[in-house]
Design a protein around this motif. Structure first.
Motif, PDB file in Angstrom:
ATOM      1  N   ASN A  84       0.833  -1.208   0.000  1.00  0.00           N
ATOM      2  CA  ASN A  84       0.000   0.000   0.000  1.00  0.00           C
ATOM      3  C   ASN A  84       0.868   1.259   0.000  1.00  0.00           C
ATOM      4  O   ASN A  84       0.568   2.236  -0.689  1.00  0.00           O
ATOM      5  N   ILE A  85       1.959   1.217   0.798  1.00  0.00           N
ATOM      6  CA  ILE A  85       2.867   2.366   0.849  1.00  0.00           C
ATOM      7  C   ILE A  85       3.574   2.542  -0.492  1.00  0.00           C
ATOM      8  O   ILE A  85       3.674   3.649  -1.028  1.00  0.00           O
ATOM      9  N   HIS A  86       4.049   1.429  -1.053  1.00  0.00           N
ATOM     10  CA  HIS A  86       4.829   1.486  -2.286  1.00  0.00           C
ATOM     11  C   HIS A  86       3.971   1.881  -3.489  1.00  0.00           C
ATOM     12  O   HIS A  86       4.388   2.669  -4.337  1.00  0.00           O
ATOM     13  N   ASP A 133       1.005   3.354  -3.285  1.00  0.00           N
ATOM     14  CA  ASP A 133       0.263   4.578  -2.986  1.00  0.00           C
ATOM     15  C   ASP A 133      -1.252   4.410  -3.155  1.00  0.00           C
ATOM     16  O   ASP A 133      -1.947   5.359  -3.462  1.00  0.00           O
TER      17      ASP A 133
END
Length: 715
Positions: free
Chosen positions: A243-245, A247
């Motif tokens: 999710n972080i990578h 976005d």
């Protein structure tokens, strides 16, 4: 070749992982491997002194980076945490996996142990699922040769589909070839075709449900097959990282959720529970590693491990394992205590010579006495006491402890104590963190990182203070010598040694009891299982031991102690020198605490010494002596006999000494340890609980002992 500042790779490296690039053309290499494979030796040999350590952003996992120049190109080598797999059971595994996945290193070097290649191939295969830019470094070829193990490196390279380089890192053999191979893989001059893990038909079917959608969603940013299997397995940590990578939140993707549910339904139809899926995945990885290993490893001497097994039959036996462990620990304590006396005295003499010079300097300047008192008699003297008492024992204990680690004995300690910690619903690795606590509780807290389960890591953190650190040993030894040994006559030294050993055993028993109590109350849960490796016994690397123990442990802990001790000296000086009605604040506080302290078998001055000694346990006795002698700064008597007379003159009995020893064993952690707990847990709640649990335990034990002795008429 190198990543540009605009590319995803460098952005990820700088933002998520804080890799320090000096130029966009720098080539970033990840260094991975199991523990005990010589990975750190490879790292140190390649980078030399061009390295630094820190923590991964948002994690308490060590991040070591170094650089080397090869053919006029700068290579940034990122030493990933040693781990057995990338299934992310711990913060270390998650950090290693996320860097390989999302840090976009130009190549990943996986260091494997030539003496146990089959087990190491498990990690190699998992990494090759994530990236095809892999170089395998088969290290410890000298050990393998000694044990008459032959590895066909060329065939291994063909079977794995990636370059394989043999090395003996401690002598530098093979490292130049490794540099050349890494360069070619990073530049794309060597085309790799990594061996895929042979998953069974059921798992392959489930993967096909999800993989096409993942491929369409993320493109070639990550391996779609690997990511699909991890999501089917319910890897929440990977989902967060994705999710972080990416976005955006994959968990809210309705199509993906439907496909995952369909895959789970297929597994259920095949009578495969989701809870058993991880074991099935691991089984497939292991079987693939076994088949490769059988083709490339030849054992000329199939009894090469017989000596190790013979030693283990003694060191890990039910009869001799625990007694030998206690005896060895006793030897280390004796060496630490005896060996620390001379350098500690030398440091103290040096520091107090400096204090005299500072005093002369302040007097020449005409500085007011209160300024001299605050800066020299308060802050500097406290700092001098802490450093002179803490540094020598840590400088001896940590290398000795690291020596046992390098020899391969520490996993045997965990093996011996695993049964007892399991009974206490705690983790077997807590045995190792507890042992580290004997040197310094703050270092023991840092060592809790090796425990995978967050619940069990907290249990180990909260209970680490129940074993006495080197700061409490001087107090225990002094009291045991002047009260218990004195009463034993001809057997004085034996009685003192026995009382110290009894304190250690009591600390371990309390650790187990409180661990179980916590696991049944505020930290409920089942104890987790873990794979405990008993690595082969190896010749220790003395240079590496000194560097690791002094730089990574001793100076790290001492730095935190110094930061806490200086302001504490200021408070102690004010308490001893500010008077209200001709009586110091220290005495007022002691008189206030006296009724409570009497219930615990002590007095108000003893309790105040513990309170003011929170920055470092080493200064409890000097504060107590200062209080009894009504002096305005900390001091120490010339002999134990003088100390005994002073204590007896202030109404001490054997019960006072015993209760003070018990309270020294069971009370709040020192300031350095509390600060470390706050840093490690990132929570004030667990810091306060770590403060309260040993304190309440100590109050209860001292109350029971004191009142019991009085009721029985023993005092």
């Amino acid at each position: 070749m190198g990543l540009t500042n605009q590319s995803t790779g460098t952005g990820a490296l700088k933002e998520m992982f804080e890799v320090e690039l000096e130029s966009p053309d720098d080539i970033v290499i990840a260094l991975a491997g199991n523990p005990n494979t010589g990975k750190s030796t490879v790292f140190n040999s390649l980078t030399g002194l061009n390295q630094h350590t820190g923590n991964w952003p948002g994690k308490t996992v060590t991040n070591a980076q170094g650089k080397y120049i090869h053919k006029n190109k700068r290579y940034i080598l990122v030493d990933l945490p040693g781990t057995y797999s990338l299934l992310a059971n711990s913060a270390e595994e998650q950090a290693a996996r996320d860097f390989i996945c999302f840090g976009n290193p130009h190549a990943t070097v996986v260091v494997a142990d030539a003496t146990c290649l089959e087990r190491n191939l498990n990690l190699v295969l998992q990494i090759m699922e994530i990236t095809d830019k892999v170089v395998v470094c088969v290290n410890l070829l000298d050990e393998a040769k000694r044990k008459r193990i032959h590895i066909d490196l060329k065939k291994l390279s063909e079977l794995l589909g990636v370059p394989v380089v043999g090395a003996t890192a401690r002598s530098g053999e093979g490292l130049e070839e490794l540099k050349n191979t890494v360069e070619k893989v990073a530049r794309g001059e060597i085309k790799t075709n990594p061996q895929k893990i042979n998953y069974d038909e059921v798992l392959e079917k489930s993967i096909k449900e999800v993989q096409p959608y993942i491929d369409a969603l993320v493109g070639d940013e990550i391996n779609g097959k690997w990511a699909s299997l991890r999501l089917i397995d319910g890897d929440d940590d990977l989902l967060k990282s994705l999710n972080i990578h990416l976005d955006f939140d994959l968990s809210k993707d309705e199509v993906l959720n439907k496909k995952l549910n369909a895959a789970h339904a297929d597994l259920k139809d095949e009578n495969i529970a989701l809870a058993d899926l991880r074991d099935r995945i691991v089984s497939n990885i292991v079987s693939t590693a076994e088949s490769i290993s059988k083709e490339v490893v030849t054992l000329e001497n199939k009894t090469h491990q017989e000596l190790d097994r013979k030693i283990d039959r003694v060191l890990t036996s039910r009869v001799f394992g625990i007694p030998l462990m206690v005896a060895l620990l006793g030897v280390i304590f004796w060496l630490t205590i005896e060996g620390a006396n001379v350098p500690s005295s030398m440091l103290a003499s040096g520091f107090f010579w400096i204090e005299e010079q500072l005093t002369v300097f302040f007097h020449r300047l005409g500085t007011p006495e209160w300024v001299h008192g605050i800066l020299v008699l308060g802050m500097y003297r406290t700092l001098a006491w802490v450093v002179s008492v803490m540094l020598p024992p840590m400088a001896i204990f940590f290398p000795l402890f690291t020596l046992l680690e390098d020899l391969g004995y520490l996993p045997r300690v965990a093996f011996n104590l695993d049964h007892y910690f399991k009974k206490a619903c705690a983790h077997g690795k807590q045995a190792l963190t507890m042992c580290m606590g004997f040197g310094c509780n703050a270092a023991g807290i840092v060592a809790c990182r090796i425990i995978d389960s967050p619940r069990e890591r907290l249990i180990a953190t909260i209970t680490n203070n129940f074993v006495p650190c080197n700061g409490r040993f001087p107090t225990l030894i002094a009291l045991a010598t002047i009260f218990i040994a004195n009463a034993a006559g001809a057997f004085s030294s034996f009685a003192a040694t026995l009382s110290i050993l009894a304190a250690i055993v009591l600390g371990v028993m309390i650790t187990l009891f409180i661990s179980k109590l916590l696991s049944k109350t505020i930290l409920k849960g089942l104890p987790s299982s873990f794979t405990l490796e008993l690595p082969p016994y190896r010749k220790p690397q003395i240079g590496r031991i000194i560097v690791r123990s002094i730089l990574d442990r001793t100076l790290f802990v001492l730095g935190r102690a110094v930061a806490v001790a200086a302001p504490a000296g200021l408070v102690i000086w004010f308490m001893a020198n500010i008077t209200v009605g001709d009586v110091s604040l220290l005495t007022h506080c002691a008189q206030f605490l006296n009724p409570f302290a009497k219930l615990l078998g002590m007095d108000g001055y003893i309790m105040m010494a513990f309170v003011l000694g929170m920055p470092a346990n080493e200064i409890v006795i000097p504060i107590l002596i200062m209080s009894y002698m009504a002096k305005g700064s900390m001091l120490e008597l010339d002999s134990l006999d003088e100390m005994r007379r002073l204590f007896v003159d202030n109404s001490w009995t054997w019960l006072t000494a015993v209760c003070m020893m018990l309270f020294s064993l069971n009370h709040w952690p020192c300031g350095t340890t509390l600060w470390t707990i706050r840093k490690e847990t990132q929570s004030w709640k667990w810091t306060w609980i770590s403060f309260l649990v040993p304190t309440v335990t100590g109050i209860i034990i001292c109350f029971v002992v004191a009142q019991g002795a009085r009721l029985l008429g023993l005092v």
